[in-house]
Motif scaffolding. Sequence first.
Motif, mmCIF file in Angstrom:
data_model
loop_
_atom_site.group_PDB
_atom_site.id
_atom_site.type_symbol
_atom_site.label_atom_id
_atom_site.label_comp_id
_atom_site.label_asym_id
_atom_site.label_seq_id
_atom_site.Cartn_x
_atom_site.Cartn_y
_atom_site.Cartn_z
ATOM 1 N N GLN A 122 -18.462 -62.403 -31.027
ATOM 2 C CA GLN A 122 -17.300 -61.450 -30.614
ATOM 3 C C GLN A 122 -17.433 -61.255 -28.807
ATOM 4 N N ASP A 123 -17.046 -62.458 -28.888
ATOM 5 C CA ASP A 123 -16.608 -62.455 -27.266
ATOM 6 C C ASP A 123 -16.329 -63.705 -26.681
ATOM 7 N N ASP A 124 -15.188 -63.798 -26.485
ATOM 8 C CA ASP A 124 -14.394 -65.023 -25.344
ATOM 9 C C ASP A 124 -14.816 -65.968 -24.400
ATOM 10 N N ARG A 125 -15.887 -65.360 -24.131
ATOM 11 C CA ARG A 125 -16.434 -66.651 -23.080
ATOM 12 C C ARG A 125 -17.328 -67.320 -23.806
ATOM 13 N N VAL A 126 -17.912 -67.395 -24.904
ATOM 14 C CA VAL A 126 -19.098 -68.135 -25.768
ATOM 15 C C VAL A 126 -18.452 -70.101 -25.489
ATOM 16 N N LEU A 127 -19.839 -70.666 -25.454
ATOM 17 C CA LEU A 127 -19.876 -71.576 -25.692
ATOM 18 C C LEU A 127 -21.430 -72.171 -26.572
ATOM 19 N N LEU A 145 -23.138 -85.376 -36.755
ATOM 20 C CA LEU A 145 -22.541 -84.532 -35.599
ATOM 21 C C LEU A 145 -21.545 -84.015 -36.174
ATOM 22 N N ASP A 146 -20.867 -84.544 -36.955
ATOM 23 C CA ASP A 146 -18.912 -83.557 -37.538
ATOM 24 C C ASP A 146 -19.934 -82.457 -38.383
ATOM 25 N N LEU A 147 -20.811 -82.540 -38.688
ATOM 26 C CA LEU A 147 -21.401 -80.876 -39.214
ATOM 27 C C LEU A 147 -21.387 -79.777 -38.302
ATOM 28 N N PRO A 148 -21.272 -79.664 -36.943
ATOM 29 C CA PRO A 148 -20.996 -78.540 -36.144
ATOM 30 C C PRO A 148 -19.179 -78.879 -35.873
ATOM 31 N N LEU A 149 -18.811 -79.751 -35.811
ATOM 32 C CA LEU A 149 -17.106 -80.165 -35.446
ATOM 33 C C LEU A 149 -16.491 -79.140 -36.496
ATOM 34 N N ALA A 150 -16.856 -80.067 -38.052
ATOM 35 C CA ALA A 150 -16.305 -78.884 -38.923
ATOM 36 C C ALA A 150 -16.711 -77.553 -39.077
ATOM 37 N N TRP A 202 -23.302 -69.462 -40.140
ATOM 38 C CA TRP A 202 -23.107 -68.554 -39.487
ATOM 39 C C TRP A 202 -21.626 -68.152 -40.013
ATOM 40 N N GLN A 203 -21.535 -67.261 -40.469
ATOM 41 C CA GLN A 203 -20.214 -66.530 -40.826
ATOM 42 C C GLN A 203 -18.935 -66.632 -40.218
ATOM 43 N N ALA A 204 -19.893 -65.750 -38.930
ATOM 44 C CA ALA A 204 -18.612 -65.687 -38.028
ATOM 45 C C ALA A 204 -18.519 -66.230 -36.656
ATOM 46 N N PRO A 205 -18.185 -66.677 -36.217
ATOM 47 C CA PRO A 205 -18.075 -66.744 -34.564
ATOM 48 C C PRO A 205 -18.383 -64.793 -33.382
ATOM 49 N N MET A 224 -14.651 -72.118 -37.836
ATOM 50 C CA MET A 224 -14.264 -70.920 -36.944
ATOM 51 C C MET A 224 -13.128 -70.433 -36.775
ATOM 52 N N ARG A 225 -12.274 -72.079 -36.471
ATOM 53 C CA ARG A 225 -10.901 -71.869 -36.197
ATOM 54 C C ARG A 225 -11.157 -71.598 -34.294
ATOM 55 N N LEU A 226 -12.216 -72.092 -33.635
ATOM 56 C CA LEU A 226 -12.632 -72.415 -32.442
ATOM 57 C C LEU A 226 -12.529 -73.672 -31.862
ATOM 58 N N PRO A 227 -12.074 -74.161 -30.594
ATOM 59 C CA PRO A 227 -11.857 -75.256 -30.117
ATOM 60 C C PRO A 227 -13.099 -76.242 -30.212
#
Length: 370
Positions: free
Chosen positions: A214-219, A266-271, A209-212, A276-279
């Motif tokens: 475009q919705d600020d309510r996504v998990l 499990l570090d892969l999705p964290l990375a 995935w190249q970007a998150p 993506m600058r997501l918390p």
Amino acid sequence: MDFWDSPQHGGNSFNRLPPDQAYFHALSGYGASWVRLSYDKWKPAQRDFLLGNADRYEALPTSDLKQLRDTLDRAHTAGLKVVIAPLSLPGMRWSQNNHGQFDDRLWQDADYAQQAARFWRDLARELRDHPAIAAYNLVNEPAPEKYGGLAEHASAERMQQWYARERGGARDLPALYTQLIAAIREVDPNTPVMVDAGWFASADAFGYWQAPLQDDRVLYSVHMYEPYAATSAPNLLRKDPISYPGPAPFGGKSQQWNAERVSQYLDLPLAWMARMRLPHSRLVVGEFGCMRRLPGCTEYLEDVLSVMDRHRLHWAFYSFREDNWDGMDYELGSAKVPWRYWQAIEQGTPDPMERRATAEFEPIRRRLAD
């Protein structure tokens, strides 16, 4: 969305009968705050529950919708939030409801994506004001890559090459999610959405995935059963089951799996979240588990949970008091279930088994109670 600002811990409900009030009170009583609820095993009014027919979605069957609402009411009474997690979409009927066959139609024909968007628009319109709903998990374990020419657990470079070829086509998972979210937002601007990674929600499958979205309510959600060859049901059938910790097949070769390797995986999705600058509060481990009768299962659960503790992740274990498969029902301990369990399935009657806090359940129970 503020529900998801602090770590939330719960369980998966994939039962054949809509869970009763005692079920939800039991899960809540352990300390769970949410349940990931699938309804695809419930008796449908037509061919497929809530879809009517996955071959052609027309409208939500009224009686199915009532069953779902009644179940949400029971969860709410128990103080649990609910994430709705369909196993099927139009053109993607869950394999266990499809004679064991993987349904690839959604990933070939854009018309099914349009039907899926109509389905989610209709469902969000009906559920948007229900107080139990904490998120819509748009589809459980999508796998557009399976018949699309990308090997499971391929290298990051190979995944990116594959996506460059498929981007904009029917196998473009981020594009499908964008379409479904747009349909939901037409009627429901507020409810969070949860999106599984590709290749059955593999923890390495956000890598292309190249970007998150475009919705600020996504998990963003991944599932953790790796190494699958060691944690899954087929391993019980081996003459010499693969042990955990120890070497296990993964990505076409044997690798040593232990607490360190679990953490690396499990570090892969964290990375990816970091890129993506997501918390971390937007990452969910929506399922994890292992066969309860396998030696090493408790150690495996402890190793997975320790990683999630360290990063303060949301999680839901698989599964809570499943009434048609005992493989990951940790309250049953490590013994085989008696014939009456299977007889109840054949007769369509409630699960007769008593549950208790066992050693196998302890890694999960302890954290739910914290």
